[in-house]
Design a protein around this motif. Structure first.
Motif, PDB file in Angstrom:
ATOM      1  N   PHE A  27       9.154   4.846  -8.829  1.00  0.00           N
ATOM      2  CA  PHE A  27       7.806   5.239  -8.450  1.00  0.00           C
ATOM      3  C   PHE A  27       6.962   4.015  -8.110  1.00  0.00           C
ATOM      4  O   PHE A  27       6.297   3.970  -7.078  1.00  0.00           O
ATOM      5  CB  PHE A  27       7.143   6.031  -9.580  1.00  0.00           C
ATOM      6  N   TRP A  28       7.001   2.997  -8.986  1.00  0.00           N
ATOM      7  CA  TRP A  28       6.204   1.798  -8.743  1.00  0.00           C
ATOM      8  C   TRP A  28       6.682   1.051  -7.505  1.00  0.00           C
ATOM      9  O   TRP A  28       5.879   0.532  -6.730  1.00  0.00           O
ATOM     10  CB  TRP A  28       6.217   0.871  -9.962  1.00  0.00           C
ATOM     11  N   GLY A  30       8.124   2.396  -4.885  1.00  0.00           N
ATOM     12  CA  GLY A  30       7.670   3.181  -3.740  1.00  0.00           C
ATOM     13  C   GLY A  30       6.190   2.997  -3.478  1.00  0.00           C
ATOM     14  O   GLY A  30       5.756   2.893  -2.325  1.00  0.00           O
ATOM     15  N   LEU A  31       5.403   2.962  -4.529  1.00  0.00           N
ATOM     16  CA  LEU A  31       3.956   2.773  -4.390  1.00  0.00           C
ATOM     17  C   LEU A  31       3.643   1.401  -3.791  1.00  0.00           C
ATOM     18  O   LEU A  31       2.857   1.295  -2.845  1.00  0.00           O
ATOM     19  CB  LEU A  31       3.273   2.929  -5.751  1.00  0.00           C
ATOM     20  N   ILE A  32       4.270   0.378  -4.302  1.00  0.00           N
ATOM     21  CA  ILE A  32       4.034  -0.972  -3.792  1.00  0.00           C
ATOM     22  C   ILE A  32       4.528  -1.098  -2.353  1.00  0.00           C
ATOM     23  O   ILE A  32       3.846  -1.684  -1.499  1.00  0.00           O
ATOM     24  CB  ILE A  32       4.689  -2.019  -4.714  1.00  0.00           C
ATOM     25  N   GLY A  34       4.741   1.284  -0.183  1.00  0.00           N
ATOM     26  CA  GLY A  34       3.804   2.032   0.648  1.00  0.00           C
ATOM     27  C   GLY A  34       2.544   1.250   0.941  1.00  0.00           C
ATOM     28  O   GLY A  34       2.038   1.250   2.069  1.00  0.00           O
ATOM     29  N   ILE A  35       2.025   0.568  -0.060  1.00  0.00           N
ATOM     30  CA  ILE A  35       0.823  -0.243   0.134  1.00  0.00           C
ATOM     31  C   ILE A  35       1.106  -1.395   1.094  1.00  0.00           C
ATOM     32  O   ILE A  35       0.306  -1.682   1.989  1.00  0.00           O
ATOM     33  CB  ILE A  35       0.292  -0.763  -1.221  1.00  0.00           C
TER      34      ILE A  35
END
Length: 87
Positions: A27-28, A30-32, A34-35
């Motif tokens: 999750f982390w 993917g979040l990073i 994406g940013i």
């Protein structure tokens, strides 16, 4: 085997704990990611917008700002010099 297995053994983690940790890390990541992709897209779009504005258009916009009193003559000269140096 999994490369992080010695680390899991060190922290005495069992199967369900490893699954939860894997999903949290995914999750982390993917979040990073994406940013990072969003920032790269926005920077590319900004430079593309700047590239599509021809110097003639930018000079006309600058002249209209000066005639409306939005910028001073010194700011006008500085911006005009900067635009002409990019040509």
């Amino acid at each position: 085997m999994i490369a992080c297995l010695p680390l899991a053994n060190f922290y005495n983690l069992a199967g369900p704990d490893l699954i939860v940790i894997f999903f949290v890390l995914a999750f982390w990541f993917g979040l990073i990611a994406g940013i990072v992709l969003l920032v790269r897209f926005l920077v590319r779009r900004k430079t593309d917008d700047r590239a599509t504005n021809k110097p003639e258009q930018r000079l006309q916009q600058l002249e209209s700002l000066r005639s409306s009193g939005s910028i001073t003559d010194s700011e006008y000269q500085e911006q005009r010099r900067r635009i002409l140096s990019q040509v």
